[in-house]
Design a protein around this motif. Structure first.
Motif, PDB file in Angstrom:
ATOM      1  N   ILE A  93       1.061  -1.008   0.166  1.00 19.71           N
ATOM      2  CA  ILE A  93      -0.204   0.000   0.013  1.00 19.71           C
ATOM      3  C   ILE A  93       0.381   1.520  -0.291  1.00 19.71           C
ATOM      4  O   ILE A  93       0.839   2.371  -0.735  1.00 19.71           O
ATOM      5  CB  ILE A  93      -0.985   0.330   1.311  1.00 19.71           C
ATOM      6  CG1 ILE A  93      -2.428  -1.046   1.016  1.00 19.71           C
ATOM      7  CG2 ILE A  93      -1.500   1.618   1.695  1.00 19.71           C
ATOM      8  CD1 ILE A  93      -2.541  -1.014   2.123  1.00 19.71           C
ATOM      9  N   THR A  94       2.345   1.484   0.925  1.00 14.52           N
ATOM     10  CA  THR A  94       2.889   2.424   0.358  1.00 14.52           C
ATOM     11  C   THR A  94       3.407   2.846  -0.726  1.00 14.52           C
ATOM     12  O   THR A  94       3.881   3.741  -0.922  1.00 14.52           O
ATOM     13  CB  THR A  94       3.890   2.394   2.054  1.00 14.52           C
ATOM     14  OG1 THR A  94       2.885   2.493   3.293  1.00 14.52           O
ATOM     15  CG2 THR A  94       4.488   3.238   2.622  1.00 14.52           C
ATOM     16  N   ARG A  95       4.191   1.671  -1.260  1.00 10.04           N
ATOM     17  CA  ARG A  95       4.865   1.306  -2.248  1.00 10.04           C
ATOM     18  C   ARG A  95       3.797   2.542  -3.264  1.00 10.04           C
ATOM     19  O   ARG A  95       4.133   3.262  -4.627  1.00 10.04           O
ATOM     20  CB  ARG A  95       5.440   0.181  -2.959  1.00 10.04           C
ATOM     21  CG  ARG A  95       6.748  -0.134  -1.416  1.00 10.04           C
ATOM     22  CD  ARG A  95       7.470  -1.271  -2.568  1.00 10.04           C
ATOM     23  NE  ARG A  95       6.136  -2.174  -2.419  1.00 10.04           N
ATOM     24  CZ  ARG A  95       6.369  -3.611  -1.650  1.00 10.04           C
ATOM     25  NH1 ARG A  95       7.315  -3.226  -0.437  1.00 10.04           N
ATOM     26  NH2 ARG A  95       5.617  -4.165  -2.187  1.00 10.04           N
ATOM     27  N   LEU A  96       2.625   1.685  -3.430  1.00  8.57           N
ATOM     28  CA  LEU A  96       1.832   1.517  -4.562  1.00  8.57           C
ATOM     29  C   LEU A  96       1.489   3.282  -4.660  1.00  8.57           C
ATOM     30  O   LEU A  96       0.612   4.166  -4.972  1.00  8.57           O
ATOM     31  CB  LEU A  96       0.821   0.833  -4.496  1.00  8.57           C
ATOM     32  CG  LEU A  96       1.258  -0.871  -5.451  1.00  8.57           C
ATOM     33  CD1 LEU A  96      -0.086  -1.837  -5.108  1.00  8.57           C
ATOM     34  CD2 LEU A  96       1.925  -0.778  -7.074  1.00  8.57           C
ATOM     35  N   THR A  97       1.246   3.318  -3.227  1.00  6.09           N
ATOM     36  CA  THR A  97       0.476   4.773  -2.899  1.00  6.09           C
ATOM     37  C   THR A  97       1.065   5.704  -3.543  1.00  6.09           C
ATOM     38  O   THR A  97       0.775   7.338  -4.087  1.00  6.09           O
ATOM     39  CB  THR A  97       0.075   5.064  -1.665  1.00  6.09           C
ATOM     40  OG1 THR A  97      -0.858   4.026  -0.923  1.00  6.09           O
ATOM     41  CG2 THR A  97      -0.382   6.349  -1.478  1.00  6.09           C
ATOM     42  N   TYR A  98       2.697   5.479  -3.279  1.00  5.39           N
ATOM     43  CA  TYR A  98       3.441   6.668  -3.584  1.00  5.39           C
ATOM     44  C   TYR A  98       3.399   6.728  -5.586  1.00  5.39           C
ATOM     45  O   TYR A  98       3.698   8.152  -5.466  1.00  5.39           O
ATOM     46  CB  TYR A  98       4.712   6.490  -3.128  1.00  5.39           C
ATOM     47  CG  TYR A  98       5.584   7.636  -3.192  1.00  5.39           C
ATOM     48  CD1 TYR A  98       5.988   8.600  -2.694  1.00  5.39           C
ATOM     49  CD2 TYR A  98       6.653   6.570  -4.627  1.00  5.39           C
ATOM     50  CE1 TYR A  98       7.349   9.236  -3.455  1.00  5.39           C
ATOM     51  CE2 TYR A  98       8.275   7.946  -4.915  1.00  5.39           C
ATOM     52  CZ  TYR A  98       8.360   8.617  -4.128  1.00  5.39           C
ATOM     53  OH  TYR A  98       9.433   9.601  -4.504  1.00  5.39           O
ATOM     54  N   ILE A  99       3.501   5.781  -5.685  1.00  2.00           N
ATOM     55  CA  ILE A  99       3.921   5.948  -7.379  1.00  2.00           C
ATOM     56  C   ILE A  99       2.670   6.331  -7.645  1.00  2.00           C
ATOM     57  O   ILE A  99       2.508   7.017  -8.635  1.00  2.00           O
ATOM     58  CB  ILE A  99       3.813   3.754  -8.254  1.00  2.00           C
ATOM     59  CG1 ILE A  99       4.887   3.965  -7.688  1.00  2.00           C
ATOM     60  CG2 ILE A  99       3.578   4.094  -8.920  1.00  2.00           C
ATOM     61  CD1 ILE A  99       4.920   2.636  -6.994  1.00  2.00           C
ATOM     62  N   TYR A 100       1.586   5.624  -7.239  1.00  4.65           N
ATOM     63  CA  TYR A 100      -0.005   6.355  -7.546  1.00  4.65           C
ATOM     64  C   TYR A 100      -0.359   7.740  -7.431  1.00  4.65           C
ATOM     65  O   TYR A 100      -0.992   8.638  -8.429  1.00  4.65           O
ATOM     66  CB  TYR A 100      -0.967   5.850  -6.538  1.00  4.65           C
ATOM     67  CG  TYR A 100      -2.999   6.339  -6.277  1.00  4.65           C
ATOM     68  CD1 TYR A 100      -3.699   6.055  -7.824  1.00  4.65           C
ATOM     69  CD2 TYR A 100      -3.002   6.843  -5.481  1.00  4.65           C
ATOM     70  CE1 TYR A 100      -4.694   6.656  -8.225  1.00  4.65           C
ATOM     71  CE2 TYR A 100      -4.269   7.874  -6.268  1.00  4.65           C
ATOM     72  CZ  TYR A 100      -5.344   7.438  -6.976  1.00  4.65           C
ATOM     73  OH  TYR A 100      -6.409   7.815  -6.989  1.00  4.65           O
ATOM     74  N   GLU A 101       0.268   8.744  -6.469  1.00  4.60           N
ATOM     75  CA  GLU A 101       0.133   9.969  -6.092  1.00  4.60           C
ATOM     76  C   GLU A 101       0.806  10.738  -6.984  1.00  4.60           C
ATOM     77  O   GLU A 101       0.743  11.587  -7.382  1.00  4.60           O
ATOM     78  CB  GLU A 101       0.605  10.572  -4.657  1.00  4.60           C
ATOM     79  CG  GLU A 101      -0.559  10.220  -4.065  1.00  4.60           C
ATOM     80  CD  GLU A 101      -0.400  10.704  -2.253  1.00  4.60           C
ATOM     81  OE1 GLU A 101       0.669  11.339  -1.943  1.00  4.60           O
ATOM     82  OE2 GLU A 101      -1.315  10.131  -1.518  1.00  4.60           O
TER      83      GLU A 101
END
Length: 257
Positions: A93-101
């Protein structure tokens, strides 16, 4: 048994390893030969399968002729695996949220329309979950179940600075709902204000969502199928609305003192 095997495969066991472990949970302690016979795993494969389960810490082995394998408690094994999976999910979640944002910030025109009550509420919760410092809301009405969903999200994010300006009441399915009491009872900061039939959520002065809906002729009930959310990530616009919100909040607090 198939459900248990599929679950164990999802946790990283091979088909044979899952079959062996499930079989051994009923035998408790047994030899490779008996496990092979009970599980249907070929004898030529059983020792490698048991070595795999030992390595993954699902079973213990006792030296002897023949070797004796003892199952570890499913509570111990699966609780450990649950913690591991939850930790991996949190990391993802942390990694993908960073990519998403980062990806969201690169979008040329970051404005989206959100149709339908369920999707609107889900988007509000997503924005709240993503907030780092503050969430400010103007609430002129609520959809069915929305108040409870917002409260649950806010209670999970006690570190956030949350401010709500709201109409005193609204109607859901012809029943009057006291918006102020609903949130105050959960110790969420809310102030009574003259809010039109609109809802605005502002996050960190960086993104916001307007929600609009049509109302019945007597202006009491929302017509859910007409609901639409306008979500945008224009920081200048969000900051402008946030500044206006805070100015209104300060005036109301000053009047009440």
């Amino acid at each position: 048994m198939n459900e248990n095997i599929n679950l164990l495969k999802g946790l990283g066991l091979t088909m044979y390893e899952a079959q062996a472990y499930v079989t051994l949970t009923s035998l408790i302690s047994s030899t490779a030969t008996e496990i092979s016979e009970k599980s249907g795993i070929p004898r030529s494969k059983i020792y490698d399968v048991m070595k795999g389960l030992i390595k993954k810490n699902y079973i213990d082995v006792e030296d002897g002729r023949p070797l004796t394998y003892t199952v570890k408690s499913p509570v111990e094994v699966l609780s450990r695996e649950k913690e591991r999976v939850n930790s991996e999910i949190d990391d993802a979640i942390t990694r993908l949220t960073y990519i998403y944002e980062n990806g969201m910030s690169q979008v040329q025109a970051p404005i989206w329309r959100v149709y339908g009550v369920e999707k609107i509420i889900a988007q509000e919760i997503e924005i709240i979950n993503r907030a780092k410092k503050s969430v400010n809301m103007r609430i002129g009405f609520l959809f069915e179940g929305e108040g409870e969903a917002l409260i649950k999200a806010f209670k999970k994010r006690r570190n956030l600075n949350v401010n709500i300006l709201a109409s005193p009441t609204c109607y859901i399915n012809n029943e009057e709902v006291n918006i102020i009491k609903l949130f105050k009872d959960e110790d969420i900061n809310i102030q009574k204000a003259d809010i039109p039939f609109v809802k605005v959520l502002i996050c960190d002065s960086k993104e916001m969502m307007h929600t609009y809906t049509k109302f019945s002729e007597d202006k009491r009930n929302v017509i859910p199928e007409t609901a639409i959310g306008i979500w945008n990530k224009y920081e200048d616009i969000a900051k402008n609305y946030d500044d206006r919100f805070m100015n209104q909040l300060k005036k109301l607090k000053k009047k009440s003192t």
